[in-house]
Design an enzyme around this catalytic site. Structure first.
Site, PDB file in Angstrom:
ATOM      1  N   ASP A 183     106.958  26.666 -39.677  1.00 56.64           N
ATOM      2  CA  ASP A 183     106.519  27.163 -40.994  1.00 56.64           C
ATOM      3  C   ASP A 183     105.428  28.213 -40.792  1.00 56.64           C
ATOM      4  OD1 ASP A 183     106.480  27.487 -43.729  1.00 56.64           O
ATOM      5  OD2 ASP A 183     105.316  25.683 -44.127  1.00 56.64           O
ATOM      6  N   HIS A 231     109.621  20.091 -44.408  1.00 55.13           N
ATOM      7  CA  HIS A 231     108.270  19.657 -44.020  1.00 55.13           C
ATOM      8  C   HIS A 231     107.875  18.351 -44.691  1.00 55.13           C
ATOM      9  CE1 HIS A 231     106.916  21.864 -47.592  1.00 55.13           C
ATOM     10  NE2 HIS A 231     106.986  23.048 -47.011  1.00 55.13           N
ATOM     11  N   ASP A 263     101.490  20.726 -36.361  1.00 55.02           N
ATOM     12  CA  ASP A 263     100.302  21.477 -35.910  1.00 55.02           C
ATOM     13  C   ASP A 263      99.061  20.597 -35.877  1.00 55.02           C
ATOM     14  OD1 ASP A 263      99.901  21.155 -38.621  1.00 55.02           O
ATOM     15  OD2 ASP A 263      99.461  23.255 -39.045  1.00 55.02           O
TER      16      ASP A 263
HETATM   17 ZN    ZN Z   1     106.739  24.829 -47.950  1.00 57.12          ZN
END
Ligand code: ZN
Length: 364
Positions: free
Chosen positions: A263, A205, A237
């Site tokens: 995630d 991420h 997102d």
């Molecule tokens: Zn993380």
């Protein structure tokens, strides 16, 4: 028996066929080509591969038992995911054996008609300095015995490259066939470069869980965006990362080095392992406001990068399917091409999931 799937668009690694046709036999793609004649107004893309799923809706991966896995299968299929990595976050070292055994059991179920568990992703506990929502007390230095005894179900590990001894650990894990990702880290540019040299291939991420890019101290973001040895995963997102940062990542890396992940966490049941979260209507957070995973689905991630970050559909599909499959060494998934598993998703004109096939079998 050969089945023929025709569509207005078929997204393949070699480009978009418009219109196109895919032939499927014995669960495998046997032909891909241009279509002639009328075709349904839909787009065929490869099934998505999500490398980072902590939970979905009200099912937490760390606590999943028995039929919870069937529910996860349904929730994944609804978003077009046909292969995935159940993900465990930082916890006490002696707490991983039980959920990893559960994941191995779920992965060993008959593969018919369900998304494949490509292996577990351990995000922690050997993180760097930026813990995010991970419990601080359980982020620890490398533990040789724990690492040596990782069960074979572990396929991906996210660690902090500023941990003492990181290059040797990364080289060892990579040699054992485990993909190494870097994340939750304040590592220097040079530490990240050393980790990539040792075999790390992904930054988890990107932008989240690391300091922002500084032009004199480029750090992990600078290394991630500039080092061709590293792919980057993104939580698209539109809460974790501004759309412009998504665009920057795709432009800097090229679609072959970007991975869309959700995630996702069990936001509806407020749990990620032992961590309690609340959902603010957009994303799950700790009580202090720290983001704690997402409520994202892979199909929405695809729509977000196409609709908000200006990414072409073929590049977005590559990031949602092909590149994550490549990072796990799954050469027969994540792509619509001859010889690949017939994991095929039909999207409607709004890029919503209309139908899903896994190994050729219609499951939605
Ligand atoms: Zn993380």
């Amino acid at each position: 028996m050969t089945e023929t799937l025709a569509a207005a668009r078929v997204v393949t690694p070699a480009g978009v066929l418009a219109p196109g046709v895919v032939e499927v036999d014995g669960g495998v793609i046997t032909a891909v080509g241009s279509a002639t004649g009328p075709v349904p107004a839909r787009t065929l893309v490869p099934g998505f591969v999500d490398l980072q799923v902590n939970g979905i809706d009200d099912v937490d991966v760390a606590g999943a038992r028995g039929t919870d896995w069937d529910r996860l299968d349904e929730l994944l299929v609804a978003q077009g995911v046909t292969a995935w990595c159940p993900t465990l976050v930082t916890n006490a070292l002696d707490s991983f054996a039980a959920p990893l055994a559960e994941i191995a059991g779920a992965a060993a179920r008959p593969p018919d008609g369900r998304p494949a568990i490509a292996g577990a992703h351990l995000e922690g506990p050997f993180l760097g300095a930026m813990h995010g929502a991970h419990p601080h007390q359980h982020v620890v230095p490398f533990d040789d015995a724990f690492l040596k005894e990782l069960p074979p179900v572990v396929r991906l590990v996210t660690l902090g490259p500023e941990q003492p001894g990181a290059p040797a650990v990364i080289a060892d894990l990579t040699n054992r066939g485990i993909t190494v990702a870097l994340g939750h880290s304040a590592a220097s540019f040079d530490e990240v470069a050393a980790a990539a040299g040792a075999g790390a291939s992904l930054v988890t991420h990107c932008f989240n869980g690391m300091p922002p890019l500084h032009h004199r101290e480029p750090g992990m973001v600078g290394a991630a965006l500039s080092d061709p040895r590293l792919a980057v995963s993104l939580i698209a997102d539109l809460v974790h990362v501004h759309p412009a940062a998504l665009t920057i990542a795709f432009r800097a890396k090229g679609a072959a080095r970007v991975v869309l992940v959700t995630d996702a966490v069990a936001w509806r049941s407020h749990t990620v392992g032992d961590i309690r979260v609340r959902f603010d209507g957009r994303a799950p957070r700790l009580a202090d406001g720290t983001l704690a995973g997402s409520a994202l689905s892979m199909d929405r991630a695809l729509r977000n990068v196409v609709g908000h970050a200006g990414i072409g559909l073929a590049d977005a599909v590559r990031a949602a399917a092909t590149t994550p499959a490549d990072l796990l060494g799954l050469a027969d998934r994540g792509r619509i091409e001859v010889g690949a598993r017939a994991d095929v998703v039909a999207l409607d004109d709004d890029l919503e999931v209309a139908a899903v096939r896994i190994g050729g079998e219609r499951v939605r």
